[in-house]
Design an enzyme around this catalytic site. Structure first.
Site, PDB file in Angstrom:
ATOM      1  N   ASP A 115       0.822  -1.194   0.000  1.00  0.00           N
ATOM      2  CA  ASP A 115       0.000   0.000   0.000  1.00  0.00           C
ATOM      3  C   ASP A 115       0.867   1.260   0.000  1.00  0.00           C
ATOM      4  O   ASP A 115       1.644   1.484   0.926  1.00  0.00           O
ATOM      5  CB  ASP A 115      -0.889  -0.045   1.258  1.00  0.00           C
ATOM      6  CG  ASP A 115      -1.940   1.025   1.226  1.00  0.00           C
ATOM      7  OD1 ASP A 115      -2.567   1.185   0.173  1.00  0.00           O
ATOM      8  OD2 ASP A 115      -2.128   1.698   2.249  1.00  0.00           O
ATOM      9  N   THR A 130      -3.213   5.630  -4.126  1.00  0.00           N
ATOM     10  CA  THR A 130      -2.096   6.409  -3.582  1.00  0.00           C
ATOM     11  C   THR A 130      -0.817   6.193  -4.378  1.00  0.00           C
ATOM     12  O   THR A 130      -0.074   7.132  -4.623  1.00  0.00           O
ATOM     13  CB  THR A 130      -1.849   6.064  -2.105  1.00  0.00           C
ATOM     14  OG1 THR A 130      -1.688   4.654  -1.967  1.00  0.00           O
ATOM     15  CG2 THR A 130      -2.998   6.512  -1.247  1.00  0.00           C
ATOM     16  N   THR A 131      -0.566   4.953  -4.786  1.00  0.00           N
ATOM     17  CA  THR A 131       0.651   4.691  -5.546  1.00  0.00           C
ATOM     18  C   THR A 131       0.593   5.412  -6.887  1.00  0.00           C
ATOM     19  O   THR A 131       1.569   6.031  -7.326  1.00  0.00           O
ATOM     20  CB  THR A 131       0.834   3.185  -5.789  1.00  0.00           C
ATOM     21  OG1 THR A 131       0.607   2.500  -4.564  1.00  0.00           O
ATOM     22  CG2 THR A 131       2.225   2.879  -6.272  1.00  0.00           C
ATOM     23  N   ASP A 167      -9.483   0.007   1.815  1.00  0.00           N
ATOM     24  CA  ASP A 167      -9.494   0.646   0.495  1.00  0.00           C
ATOM     25  C   ASP A 167     -10.755   0.251  -0.262  1.00  0.00           C
ATOM     26  O   ASP A 167     -11.425   1.088  -0.864  1.00  0.00           O
ATOM     27  CB  ASP A 167      -8.282   0.192  -0.343  1.00  0.00           C
ATOM     28  CG  ASP A 167      -6.988   0.861   0.099  1.00  0.00           C
ATOM     29  OD1 ASP A 167      -7.031   1.645   1.069  1.00  0.00           O
ATOM     30  OD2 ASP A 167      -5.939   0.597  -0.521  1.00  0.00           O
TER      31      ASP A 167
HETATM   32  P1  ADP Z   1      -2.834   2.335  -6.071  1.00  0.00           P
HETATM   33  O1  ADP Z   1      -2.169   2.588  -4.750  1.00  0.00           O
HETATM   34  O2  ADP Z   1      -2.584   3.445  -7.018  1.00  0.00           O
HETATM   35  O3  ADP Z   1      -4.264   1.959  -5.948  1.00  0.00           O
HETATM   36  P2  ADP Z   1      -2.403  -0.405  -6.788  1.00  0.00           P
HETATM   37  O4  ADP Z   1      -1.181  -1.183  -6.456  1.00  0.00           O
HETATM   38  O5  ADP Z   1      -3.641  -0.720  -6.053  1.00  0.00           O
HETATM   39  O6  ADP Z   1      -2.044   1.098  -6.679  1.00  0.00           O
HETATM   40  O7  ADP Z   1      -2.653  -0.605  -8.339  1.00  0.00           O
HETATM   41  C1  ADP Z   1      -3.710   0.014  -9.004  1.00  0.00           C
HETATM   42  C2  ADP Z   1      -3.587  -0.202 -10.490  1.00  0.00           C
HETATM   43  O8  ADP Z   1      -3.651  -1.594 -10.806  1.00  0.00           O
HETATM   44  C3  ADP Z   1      -4.722   0.462 -11.228  1.00  0.00           C
HETATM   45  O9  ADP Z   1      -4.207   1.151 -12.352  1.00  0.00           O
HETATM   46  C4  ADP Z   1      -5.588  -0.713 -11.671  1.00  0.00           C
HETATM   47  O10 ADP Z   1      -6.304  -0.452 -12.857  1.00  0.00           O
HETATM   48  C5  ADP Z   1      -4.564  -1.775 -11.883  1.00  0.00           C
HETATM   49  N1  ADP Z   1      -5.146  -3.133 -11.829  1.00  0.00           N
HETATM   50  C6  ADP Z   1      -5.849  -3.704 -10.848  1.00  0.00           C
HETATM   51  N2  ADP Z   1      -6.237  -4.962 -11.179  1.00  0.00           N
HETATM   52  C7  ADP Z   1      -5.741  -5.198 -12.413  1.00  0.00           C
HETATM   53  C8  ADP Z   1      -5.773  -6.303 -13.323  1.00  0.00           C
HETATM   54  N3  ADP Z   1      -6.387  -7.424 -13.002  1.00  0.00           N
HETATM   55  N4  ADP Z   1      -5.134  -6.164 -14.507  1.00  0.00           N
HETATM   56  C9  ADP Z   1      -4.507  -5.024 -14.815  1.00  0.00           C
HETATM   57  N5  ADP Z   1      -4.417  -3.956 -14.016  1.00  0.00           N
HETATM   58  C10 ADP Z   1      -5.036  -4.028 -12.840  1.00  0.00           C
HETATM   59 MG    MG Z   2      -5.082   0.315  -5.037  1.00  0.00          MG
END
Ligand code: ADP
Ligand code: MG
Length: 551
Positions: free
Chosen positions: A61, A94-95, A389
């Site tokens: 996270d 957040t990332t 989240d």
């Molecule tokens: P954040 O802290 O920004 O939420 P995450 O590590 O949760 O970061 O990653 C979010 C990103 O991962 C988003 O761009 C989302 O669309 C992408 N994502 C989530 N599930 C999938 C998936 N199954 N295939 C491709 N991208 C995905």
């Molecule tokens: Mg996320």
């Protein structure tokens, strides 16, 4: 030509100006962004953070990583604030927000090197951010906020990569049910979700698949005495914020006793005061007491004898939650308490978990509890972050109903639309708008990179799909295919994305606006020696220096 500069700063202070100042700040900010980008997406890796007390956090996270890192650089801290704002405003993304801010600054630096003035960049970035948010309104798909399938997809997308892998579907279901349990229709026909009424309780020992959604609250405490009843149907529950003890005599007060009778007398008085308190509890009709404060041994004994279940030192937040669950008041003075203050419901004991389940019986009772289980503390903590989240994004979707295709789809679409928009922008701002467009493509690139796919190939394929009108084409990180991610169920709420764009742009602009750094002490810390960014000194993160080398 120059006259002698006047010295106004102290001997130890340092000053960095203009391009050097911008370079210094940009490097520090980028170092922060680099630190989290490997965690982006479902295939992102986790980080293990060890604090100065030796406590370990293992997480994926973004905001948690940045909060736990011992960052000791003012510019880097500005980027951490991006993550915190994003967490507060949207609960997820957040990332993305931090990585985007880092990429914006990286692109800005290239523009500065081409002699483009920061004010033009700042203006261009603001225009681009505003435009991007407008485009999101256009791109977003409106879904029925009651549609549990979409809510389920949103929850799963958020939770992927957060330790929920095996039980993702099941946990997402719990989250959706929890949100639906606290959703009410507003006057204008929309939905209002009150997450205050969702309580999260964690338990180690069993598997995540045994997590539960419960009506009411749970209290992780023991009864004060073993011989008290533990299961009470049709209970009248007293929530008490007053100790069932005799008031402590003031530390300085002195009681002088001249004979043993007086002592006995004094003790008897204490006893009768305690008995009186327990009688008051009995008289108003309570058969269960959750007390926020302590309960005297004698009072415990009398309560047990009267068959009243009592729990002491209940957490304030739990008492607050129970007051919603039971529609009870929290009593802070027994003398003025009445039966009206009590809540009606049932109390059940789970000996194995050492938990009380408390359910309300009144029409006015609110509240559900997500009991999250996992094998160890680290597992449970990460699950809790993922689930929190998910609660946020599902509740946004349930009230707002606007979602976007994930997996980089929306970012590539925004990049392409911003490039078209840039053509209409006059002056040097045009270059900044183009830079902003480029920055969006960081998301699919990093998603591919973290999944072990070729970022360039992925981006090329995505761009051509979008050029051919496939606006929801994104990357499926599991198959490596380019597909309509919306159809595939990779769905994100529009609100969180818009927020990520705003906070990334604002913080990048904040950093760019600085052209003069005046520090009372030494600016360049150990970051320099490790070949990292100038002044990217990150106290406590010895490894940060090496990250400056990445692009
Ligand atoms: P954040 O802290 O920004 O939420 P995450 O590590 O949760 O970061 O990653 C979010 C990103 O991962 C988003 O761009 C989302 O669309 C992408 N994502 C989530 N599930 C999938 C998936 N199954 N295939 C491709 N991208 C995905
Ligand atoms: Mg996320």
């Amino acid at each position: 030509m120059r006259s002698q500069p006047m010295i106004i700063l102290g001997e130890d202070s340092q000053r960095v100006q203009d391009k050097d100042a911008q370079e210094h700040n940009i490097s520090a900010a980028r170092a922060v962004a680099e630190a989290v980008r490997t965690t982006l997406g479902p295939k992102g890796m986790d980080k293990m953070l060890v604090d100065s007390m030796g406590d370990v956090t293992i997480t994926n996270d973004g905001v948690t990583i940045l909060k736990e890192m011992d960052i000791d650089n003012p510019t880097a801290e500005m980027i951490v604030e991006v993550a915190e704002t994003q967490e507060d405003e949207a609960g997820d993304g957040t990332t993305t927000a931090v990585a985007l801010a880092g990429e914006l600054l990286k692109n800005a630096q290239e523009l500065i090197e081409q002699e483009i003035h920061p004010t033009a960049i700042i203006r261009g970035f603001s225009m681009a951010a505003d435009r991007a948010r407008e485009e999101i309104d256009d791109i977003a798909e409106s879904v029925d906020p009651e549609d549990t399938d979409v809510l389920q997809q949103v929850a799963e997308t958020t939770m992927t990569g957060k330790g929920t892998e095996v039980n993702k579907e099941f946990l997402a279901e719990l989250v959706v049910e929890a949100v639906r349990a606290v959703t009410v229709e507003s006057e204008d026909g929309g939905n209002v979700v009150d997450l205050e009424y969702v309580n999260i309780e964690t338990q180690t020992g069993r598997s995540a698949g045994e997590s539960e959604l419960l009506d009411g609250g749970v209290i992780s405490k023991d009864p004060v005495q073993e011989n008290m009843p533990t299961d009470v149907e049709d209970a009248s529950v007293l929530l008490l914020n007053e100790p069932i003890e005799v008031e402590e005599t003031d530390a300085s007060a002195e009681i002088s006793l001249s004979n043993p009778d007086q002592l006995q007398n004094f003790l008897d008085q204490e006893d009768s005061r305690l008995r009186e308190k327990v009688d008051q509890i009995e008289d108003i009709g309570a058969d269960v007491v959750f007390c926020q404060k302590g309960i005297d041994d004698l009072a415990q004994h009398i309560l047990a004898k009267k068959g009243i279940l009592a729990v002491r030192r209940t957490k304030q937040s739990d008492v607050g939650f129970l007051s919603e669950v039971l529609d009870a008041s929290v009593v802070s003075d027994l003398d003025s308490a009445s039966s009206e203050d009590l809540g009606q419901g049932s109390v059940r004991r789970d000996e194995g978990d050492e938990l009380f389940y408390v359910e309300g019986a009144s029409e006015e009772s609110h509240g559900v509890t997500l009991l999250i289980r996992g094998s160890t503390d680290h597992v449970v903590d990460e699950l809790e972050r993922g689930i929190t989240d998910a609660l946020d994004v599902v509740s946004q979707t349930a009230s707002d109903g606007r979602v976007l295709a994930g997996g980089g789809a929306v970012e590539v679409e925004l990049a392409s639309r911003l490039r078209r928009y840039a053509d209409s922008v006059e002056g040097r701002e045009q270059l900044a708008v183009e830079s902003f467009a480029d920055a969006f493509e960081l998301v699919p690139r990093v998603l591919a990179e973290n999944a072990g796919l070729d970022p360039i190939d992925t981006l090329v394929d995505l761009r051509s799909a979008h050029d051919n009108g496939r606006g929801r084409a994104g990357l499926d990180v599991f198959s490596g295919d380019i597909e309509d991610t919306f159809e595939a169920g990779v769905v994100e709420p529009a609100h969180a994305k818009g927020q990520a764009i705003s906070s990334a742009a604002e913080s990048a602009n904040l950093v760019l606006k600085i052209d003069d750094i005046i520090a009372a002490g030494d600016l360049s810390t150990e970051g320099d020696d490790e070949g990292g960014a100038p002044g990217g000194g990150m106290g406590g993160m010895g490894g940060m220096g090496g990250m400056g080398g990445m692009t």
